[in-house]
Design a protein around this motif. Structure first.
Motif, short mmCIF file in Angstrom:
data_model
loop_
_atom_site.label_atom_id
_atom_site.label_comp_id
_atom_site.label_asym_id
_atom_site.label_seq_id
_atom_site.Cartn_x
_atom_site.Cartn_y
_atom_site.Cartn_z
N UNK A 113 0.69 -1.16 0.05
CA UNK A 113 -0.15 -0.03 0.09
C UNK A 113 0.95 1.32 -0.21
N UNK A 114 1.75 1.17 0.53
CA UNK A 114 2.93 2.45 0.95
C UNK A 114 3.50 2.72 -0.50
N UNK A 115 3.86 1.60 -1.30
CA UNK A 115 4.68 1.67 -2.48
C UNK A 115 3.77 2.28 -3.48
N UNK A 116 2.59 1.99 -3.22
CA UNK A 116 1.58 2.41 -4.41
C UNK A 116 1.30 3.87 -4.24
N UNK A 117 1.13 4.23 -3.01
CA UNK A 117 0.42 5.54 -2.59
C UNK A 117 1.22 6.71 -2.11
N UNK A 118 2.17 6.34 -1.53
CA UNK A 118 2.97 7.23 -0.66
C UNK A 118 3.90 8.10 -1.54
N UNK A 119 4.67 7.62 -2.39
CA UNK A 119 5.42 8.37 -3.19
C UNK A 119 5.07 8.84 -4.67
N UNK A 120 3.93 8.47 -4.96
CA UNK A 120 3.38 9.20 -6.31
C UNK A 120 1.70 8.63 -5.96
N UNK A 121 1.13 8.92 -7.30
CA UNK A 121 -0.54 8.48 -7.15
C UNK A 121 -0.62 7.41 -8.03
N UNK A 122 -0.79 6.23 -7.61
CA UNK A 122 -0.94 5.00 -8.21
C UNK A 122 -2.20 4.21 -7.51
N UNK A 123 -2.45 3.25 -8.24
CA UNK A 123 -3.48 2.47 -7.50
C UNK A 123 -2.87 1.01 -6.98
N UNK A 124 -3.32 0.60 -5.91
CA UNK A 124 -2.69 -0.53 -5.35
C UNK A 124 -3.17 -1.77 -6.51
N UNK A 125 -2.16 -2.84 -6.68
CA UNK A 125 -2.37 -3.84 -7.70
C UNK A 125 -3.32 -4.87 -7.02
N UNK A 126 -3.60 -4.85 -5.45
CA UNK A 126 -4.38 -5.69 -4.79
C UNK A 126 -5.73 -5.00 -4.74
N UNK A 127 -6.78 -5.66 -5.17
CA UNK A 127 -8.20 -5.21 -5.17
C UNK A 127 -8.69 -4.81 -3.71
N UNK A 128 -8.02 -5.74 -2.71
CA UNK A 128 -8.45 -5.49 -1.47
C UNK A 128 -7.89 -4.24 -0.69
N UNK A 129 -6.82 -3.80 -1.31
CA UNK A 129 -5.96 -2.55 -0.97
C UNK A 129 -6.57 -1.18 -1.41
N UNK A 130 -7.37 -1.24 -2.38
CA UNK A 130 -7.85 -0.12 -3.05
C UNK A 130 -8.76 0.74 -1.94
N UNK A 131 -9.50 -0.02 -1.27
CA UNK A 131 -10.20 0.73 -0.18
C UNK A 131 -9.56 1.23 0.68
N UNK A 132 -8.17 0.86 0.95
CA UNK A 132 -7.31 1.26 2.11
C UNK A 132 -6.70 2.53 1.60
N UNK A 133 -6.66 2.90 0.50
CA UNK A 133 -5.70 3.83 -0.32
C UNK A 133 -6.55 5.26 -0.06
N UNK A 134 -6.17 5.92 0.94
CA UNK A 134 -6.88 7.30 1.31
C UNK A 134 -6.90 8.21 0.05
N UNK A 135 -5.77 8.36 -0.60
CA UNK A 135 -5.68 9.22 -1.89
C UNK A 135 -6.60 8.89 -2.92
N UNK A 136 -7.16 7.78 -2.94
CA UNK A 136 -8.22 7.43 -3.86
C UNK A 136 -9.67 7.24 -3.48
N UNK A 137 -9.88 7.93 -2.21
CA UNK A 137 -11.12 7.66 -1.73
C UNK A 137 -12.33 8.79 -2.35
N UNK A 138 -11.92 10.00 -2.73
CA UNK A 138 -12.91 11.04 -3.10
C UNK A 138 -12.31 11.44 -4.37
N UNK A 139 -13.46 12.22 -5.15
CA UNK A 139 -13.27 13.14 -6.05
C UNK A 139 -12.70 12.36 -7.52
N UNK A 140 -11.91 13.20 -8.18
CA UNK A 140 -11.29 12.68 -9.47
C UNK A 140 -10.52 11.34 -9.31
#
Length: 428
Positions: free
Chosen positions: A339-366
């Motif tokens: 999760x850190x690798x996908x979301x902390x350093x840039x703006x990416x979507x976790x590869x695991x679908x179960x982790x997408x819901x934990x990505x605060x950066x992907x929670x709202x808006x565009x």
């Protein structure tokens, strides 16, 4: 700078790689994984040393993070090598000749499998295989076997300025013709309607145009050409319309992967990567939206290209079992690091679908919209069976159609012939 966004252009005609299709519906905590037989050795056993390669990510902090992950692995000593420059050619050379690296990131090619250069990871991924959508795995699968564990997902979307569309009386485009009309209406006062790269969209819109017509690069288990259809020429001809009517921005200071043209007000719409959301939000606050590439017509479909490097194991490694155990530990077990690798350093979507819901950066808006596009409208560009020869032929054809107004039917037919010859070479 060679970074994650470069990976999405490696196919030459678009965003390389894996796409999310159906959603498992699972959110929240990632499913547990079962023990893997090639686990860490007993504490009194000598540790082997593994060599792990990454390409040189452009985002601050990634190199330090992956070295931290490697240093914390209990089962082996892992040396991380950062590889600036032409990483992909370096990997091809290494796989042909060397036991190094033991572990590396790439997208599998069928020729690597045929030449026994990479190791199947079916046993590693088995406990959580369903946590990756089928199309994400398709980028790492050859003839039913998985050779790479997807690490993080990138995509490209159509960014648009809400206020500029509203001022021009333009609705966010839902079809390719609406996109063409919108680009024309938005071209005024020194602003172009649309930017899709300084090549006029040839590199990044070929895949989306094929998908807009309900077509693909390959079909029927990658055994047939997927664009041997009159609708392909119809869709690709739309790129000539865009290039010929003066609404495309060309000659921008930075190419499609950079948000500069959009942020600086040179274009009202831009096709670019999800990774640019932070810079665009900083520039415009909430005055932007994102869309998938629109459908050609009622029988077509909207789309986004999705790419994901996978962690792979060199078949020539002297420590294949240990390398597989490390890959399992990092890319299956260590969900916090994923999760850190996908979301902390840039703006990416976790590869695991179960982790997408934990990505605060992907929670709202565009960003949330884009994550949904990845899940519902994602497509693999080419894939492991789509060869460089096929790619070059299609790219050349699209360039001639878009820039020279060449006959789209004849150009498409030529590219189909090359792709058919490549499939015959691979499968007989």
């Amino acid at each position: 700078m060679h970074n994650r966004r470069t990976f999405l252009a490696l196919a030459g005609v678009g965003a390389l790689a894996a796409a999310c299709g159906s959603n498992t519906g699972r959110q929240g905590t990632a499913p547990p994984s079962t023990a893997y037989s090639a686990g860490p050795p007993p504490s009194d056993a000598p540790k082997v040393t593994l060599q792990q390669w990454y390409h040189a990510y452009g985002e601050d902090g990634v190199q330090e993070a992956v070295k931290r992950y490697a240093a914390s692995y209990p089962g082996a000593s892992v040396n991380v090598q950062w590889n600036p420059g032409d990483y992909d050619s370096k990997i091809v050379t290494a796989l042909q000749n060397s036991a190094v690296p033991d572990v590396f990131e790439a997208q599998v090619k069928i020729d690597w499998v045929r030449q026994n250069q990479v190791v199947s990871l079916d046993d590693v991924i088995a406990p959580v295989r369903n946590d990756f959508s089928p199309a994400v795995l398709a980028a790492q699968t050859v003839e039913g076997k998985v050779y790479g564990i997807p690490q993080a997902v990138d995509t490209q979307v159509l960014f648009y300025r809400k206020s500029l569309l509203q001022a021009a009386g333009v609705q966010p485009p839902q079809t390719v013709d609406e996109l063409i009309d919108a680009a024309a209406k938005l071209t005024k006062d020194g602003v172009k309607g649309f930017f899709a790269g300084n090549d006029g969209g040839v590199a990044v819109l070929t895949g989306p145009l094929l998908w807009s017509a309900g077509l693909d690069y390959l079909k029927n288990g990658n055994r047939e050409v997927g664009f041997d259809d009159p609708r392909a020429a119809t869709a690709l001809a739309k790129l000539h319309t865009l290039n010929a009517n003066g609404s495309l921005l060309l000659g921008a200071p930075a190419d499609w992967s950079d948000p500069g043209a959009f942020v600086d007000g040179l274009a009202a719409m831009q096709w670019t990567g999800l990774w640019n959301v932070p810079k665009i939000r900083q520039a415009f606050d909430d005055d932007f939206g994102v869309l998938p590439f629109p459908r050609l017509d009622a029988t077509g479909a909207p789309s986004v290209p999705v790419g994901a490097y996978g962690a792979m194991v060199n078949a020539k490694s002297a420590h294949v079992a240990e390398a597989k155990a490390f890959v399992k530990w990092l890319w299956i077990d260590k969900t916090d690091d994923q999760l850190e690798f996908a979301t902390k350093f840039g703006f990416h979507v976790p590869a695991r679908q179960s982790l997408v819901g934990q990505a605060n950066s992907l929670a709202t808006g565009p960003a949330a919209d884009a994550a949904r596009f990845v899940r519902e409208n994602g497509h693999l560009v080419g894939g492991p069976v789509w060869t460089q020869q096929s790619n070059t032929a299609l790219s050349d054809a699209v360039a001639k159609i878009a820039k020279e107004g060449a006959d789209p039917v004849e150009q498409t037919k030529t590219a189909v012939g090359v792709a058919q010859a490549e499939l015959k070479r691979l499968f007989g």
